[in-house]
Structures are given as C-alpha cells and as structure tokens.
Design a protein around this motif. Structure first.
Motif, short mmCIF file in Angstrom:
data_model
loop_
_atom_site.label_atom_id
_atom_site.label_comp_id
_atom_site.label_asym_id
_atom_site.label_seq_id
_atom_site.Cartn_x
_atom_site.Cartn_y
_atom_site.Cartn_z
N GLU A 253 0.88 -0.93 -0.36
CA GLU A 253 -0.37 0.23 0.09
C GLU A 253 0.76 1.52 -0.48
O GLU A 253 0.39 1.58 -0.40
CB GLU A 253 -1.05 -0.27 1.07
N ARG A 254 1.86 1.17 0.52
CA ARG A 254 2.85 2.97 0.60
C ARG A 254 3.69 2.42 -1.02
O ARG A 254 3.86 3.56 -1.14
CB ARG A 254 4.37 2.55 1.24
N GLN A 255 3.75 1.89 -1.82
CA GLN A 255 4.26 1.74 -2.33
C GLN A 255 3.32 2.19 -3.40
O GLN A 255 3.67 2.98 -4.56
CB GLN A 255 5.06 0.13 -3.58
N GLU A 274 -8.86 14.81 -7.51
CA GLU A 274 -9.99 14.78 -6.89
C GLU A 274 -9.90 12.86 -6.48
O GLU A 274 -10.01 12.34 -5.69
CB GLU A 274 -11.40 14.74 -7.12
N ALA A 275 -9.48 12.51 -7.49
CA ALA A 275 -9.19 10.75 -7.92
C ALA A 275 -8.78 10.57 -6.78
O ALA A 275 -8.90 9.18 -5.56
CB ALA A 275 -8.86 10.38 -9.31
N LEU A 276 -7.25 11.12 -6.70
CA LEU A 276 -6.95 10.50 -5.62
C LEU A 276 -6.87 11.42 -4.09
O LEU A 276 -7.20 9.93 -3.85
CB LEU A 276 -5.12 11.67 -5.80
N ASP A 277 -7.50 12.04 -4.14
CA ASP A 277 -8.73 12.09 -2.37
C ASP A 277 -9.14 11.03 -2.52
O ASP A 277 -9.70 10.79 -1.03
CB ASP A 277 -8.92 13.67 -2.33
N ARG A 278 -10.05 10.34 -3.34
CA ARG A 278 -11.13 9.43 -2.96
C ARG A 278 -10.61 8.03 -2.67
O ARG A 278 -10.67 7.91 -1.62
CB ARG A 278 -11.94 9.54 -4.41
N VAL A 279 -8.79 7.89 -3.94
CA VAL A 279 -8.71 6.53 -3.44
C VAL A 279 -7.45 6.62 -1.99
O VAL A 279 -8.12 5.38 -1.19
CB VAL A 279 -7.26 6.35 -4.17
N LEU A 280 -7.23 7.99 -1.32
CA LEU A 280 -6.61 7.87 -0.01
C LEU A 280 -7.51 7.87 0.67
O LEU A 280 -7.71 7.17 2.25
CB LEU A 280 -5.98 8.91 -0.40
N ARG A 281 -8.84 8.05 1.50
CA ARG A 281 -9.92 8.45 2.05
C ARG A 281 -10.41 6.61 2.43
O ARG A 281 -10.66 5.96 3.52
CB ARG A 281 -11.04 9.59 1.84
N ARG A 282 -10.97 6.06 1.45
CA ARG A 282 -11.12 5.19 1.07
C ARG A 282 -9.67 3.60 1.90
O ARG A 282 -9.37 3.14 2.59
CB ARG A 282 -11.23 4.31 -0.31
N THR A 284 -7.35 4.88 3.89
CA THR A 284 -7.49 5.50 5.30
C THR A 284 -8.27 4.25 6.00
O THR A 284 -7.84 4.39 7.13
CB THR A 284 -7.36 6.68 5.11
N TYR A 285 -9.39 4.06 5.63
CA TYR A 285 -10.67 3.21 6.25
C TYR A 285 -10.59 1.94 5.86
O TYR A 285 -10.79 1.52 6.77
CB TYR A 285 -11.90 4.05 5.46
N GLN A 286 -9.87 1.43 5.20
CA GLN A 286 -9.49 0.05 4.85
C GLN A 286 -8.77 -0.45 5.57
O GLN A 286 -8.06 -1.01 6.55
CB GLN A 286 -9.40 0.10 3.35
N GLN A 287 -7.03 0.87 6.08
CA GLN A 287 -5.99 0.82 6.39
C GLN A 287 -6.38 0.14 8.28
O GLN A 287 -6.38 -0.33 9.18
CB GLN A 287 -5.38 1.86 6.49
#
Length: 397
Positions: A253-255, A274-282, A284-287
């Motif tokens: 996930e880090r890479q 915006e796409a990156l922000d959506r991915v990072l929110r998901r 963070t939740y999954q982590q």
C-alpha cells in the motif's frame, strides 16, 4: 546467459497462419520454479488463431525442470528459451525483452494464460491506428488446483461494474481511481523502449505495472482499454499483489500510494487530484479496519494474578443497587422514556417490559437492560425502582 531457439516442425495452432518475416507479437515469460504451470501457459500461446507471434521463456534460475517443459514444446520454432541466474521477475522480463524481435511486446506470467483470440483481437486495434501505444483488456480469474473459474472478472473485482464499449482511451484519473490496466497487453516496441519497459529501475517494484501505465499516459501515449475477456489470470494468496503478511501489505500500500501521488502531482489535473483524494480516503478507512483486526488477533488477554495462568475475563463491576426515595416518589422510569411523566413509553410506571411486570419484584428491570457488568453508557435502560405500595388500612366498619 544461454539461449536456444533452434527447432522446427508443423504449426501446432489450429487454423493459424505463420507468415514469413519477424513476428508481430512477442510474449515475454519469466519462469522461476514454475514447471507445474508453465506448460499451460505455453499451450495457450500455441493455440493463438493469429500465428505471427513468438514466445521468449526465460528460465530465471537455471531450473532443469523449467527447461524440460520448454524443450517439450520445441517442435515449434516460435518458442525460444533463455537461461540465466535468478534476477527476479523484473530481471527476467528485461532479459526476455532483449531477445524479443516483435513489434508488440506482451508480458505473460508463467502461471497465467491468454485466450486463443488474444493476438487477433488486440491486433485489430493496434493495426487500425498506429497512434495507439498499447491495448489492455479484461481477464477471467481462476484458482488452482483445477483452474476453478471465479464469478467476477479482473475488472469487476477492481470495481468496474460494466465493460467499456469499443476501445476507450484511458486517462490518469481513470487509473488512479479505477482498475490498474491488466498487465498482459501488447505494447508497441518503440513505446516500451522509450519508457524503459515494464519493470525498469524503480523505487516501487511491487507495483511496477501500475507505474508503467501511469508513466505511459503522462508521456502522452494513447493507452486503450477493451472489455474483451482475453486473459486468464491466476489468483494466488501470498503473492506480491495479495500479501498475507501485515508488513508486506503495508509495504504494498505504501508503494501504491507513492506512485499514485506522484502521478497526480505530475498530471496537474483537478480530476486526477479529486480521484487521488477519493482513493486515499478509502485507503485510510481500510487500513484502520485492517490494523484494528491485526491488533485484536495479536492481542494477549489479561491474566488474573494468583491464578493458574489461564486467561480470564476481567472482573465485572458490581451491580448497581436499586434506589428509591423514602416516600417512594418519584416512581421508577425507564431511560427510554421520552416524557417527563412517571410512565415509561413502554406503557406503565414499572415498564410493561420489566421482568415481573407491574407487580414486579424489587429490583425488576426492563428487558432492554442487558444486566450488570456493562458500562453505564452501554445500558439502554436502568433498573427500575420497586413499585409504590399503599399502606395497609383496616377494613371499613
């Protein structure tokens, strides 16, 4: 490093035609301890309906068992063998690319396969438009043993509900917040060389395919996606893309995050951000969920001092004793009551749901109360005070 490409014999692909001259497609297959699955991969390439291809198999580790599998298919001159010390998956792909002579390079792992019309279908798109740099597709997923097919395809598992119609051009935002293009895709040789190939020197080797596709699009190359299920993708738990170890998962996930952030910054596109922000929110939740599960599974229960050492639950707090005023007023009221009157909304001062009912015993409680031992903020209702009793009076007369 040794190479072997001699051989001859009839074309083993039914209905295919082998034209003269260099091949159009070069399949790049690196094999490390993959003798059990390599034969299946070679057979899939031999079954292509379009015959202008070659297969370069790199025996990545000088494994005699791998070499024997390739030798069993050497009656077809389009199958080549390269033997070398183990240089990892990236080193094997690079070695295969150095020996390839085709116009389109296709990475194909030694445990995966392609459908018979792979070259024909992707070749239609590439031959029709010289400006198309690569064509990626969907893939049927399976597990071993027995090549058990799974219900969802590669793109469906990655979150793409419907297959695209035609050949759709991909953008940076499509890859950041979407499926990573399937790795087995014909890539024009000049594009491969310009980008250093799939698996060039990178600080994110676990996601080198994702990084390659993003670099290709950022460089202005036209990467197309078709919805045809032309790949056969073997799922294996414990692989680099599906690690079981928590530390390996964190590194994957880090890479991935590193590559996505880098692409979004380079694109300078609001859609990509915006796409990156959506991915990072998901992510963070999954982590957070995964780390909590790992902590829970690795936690050790508290041990009570002076016992035999067997883990026990912590002592429950003492039950709260019911209280009431000397006059018996105010009457008991359930915590669920939404009114200021003595009556609970469950229908009676003693709460119709209380054990014992209206004439219940002292300390009777609403069934909503899970009982002693839980924290007050977890209790929906409190113990009810005993119902008020009228004083005894002598009978009239």
């Amino acid at each position: 490093m040794t190479t072997s490409s001699d051989g001859g014999g009839p074309d083993r692909a039914a209905g295919s035609h082998v034209p003269d001259g260099p091949p159009a497609f070069s399949f790049l297959t690196t094999a490390y301890k993959a003798a059990d699955t390599l034969g299946r991969t070679i057979d899939a390439v031999l079954a292509q309906t379009r015959g202008d291809w070659e297969l370069v198999v790199v025996d990545n580790g000088n494994d005699d068992a791998v070499a024997a599998v390739v030798e069993a298919h050497r009656d077809d001159a389009r199958v080549h063998l390269v033997r070398q010390e183990n240089k990892g998956a990236v080193g094997g792909v690079r070695a295969a690319a150095e020996h390839a002579t085709g116009r389109y390079l296709v990475v194909l792992n030694a445990d995966d396969a392609v459908t018979p019309d792979f070259c024909a279908r992707t070749g239609e798109v590439l031959d029709a438009d010289p400006g198309v740099a690569a064509v990626t597709c969907d893939a049927v997923q399976f597990v071993d043993p027995g090549q058990q097919l799974l219900a969802r395809t590669y793109l469906q598992t990655a979150g793409l509900a419907e297959a695209p119609e035609g050949a759709v051009r991909l953008g940076v935002a499509d890859i950041i917040d979407g499926p990573c293009p399937y790795y087995s895709a014909p890539i024009r040789r000049e594009v491969w060389d310009a980008l250093g190939g799939m698996g060039h020197d990178t600080d994110a080797p676990v996601v080198h395919d994702l990084e390659f596709w993003l670099r290709a699009i950022l460089a202005g190359h036209d990467v197309r996606l078709i919805g045809d299920r032309l790949g056969l993708f073997r799922l294996e738990r414990g692989s680099e893309s599906r690690p079981l170890d928590p530390e390996a998962t964190e590194e994957f996930e880090r890479q991935r995050e590193l590559v996505l952030r880098r692409a979004a910054d380079a694109a300078a596109d609001p859609d990509a951000r915006e796409a990156l922000d959506r991915v990072l929110r998901r992510l963070t939740y999954q982590q957070a969920i995964r780390r909590a599960r790992v902590a829970f599974s690795q936690g050790t229960p508290r041990r009570r001092a002076g016992t035999s050492g067997r883990p026990t639950r912590s002592a429950r707090p003492p039950a709260r004793a019911p209280w009431w005023s000397p006059s018996g007023w105010p009457p008991a009221r359930c915590r669920r009551s939404t009114r200021s009157s003595a009556a609970c909304r469950h229908a009676s001062p003693a709460c119709a749901r209380a054990t014992g009912g209206r004439a219940g015993r002292a300390g009777g409680r609403c069934d909503e109360d899970p009982g002693p031992g839980l924290a007050p903020d977890r209790v929906a209702t409190e113990r009810l005070r005993p119902a008020r009793r009228e004083p005894l009076r002598p009978p009239p007369g």
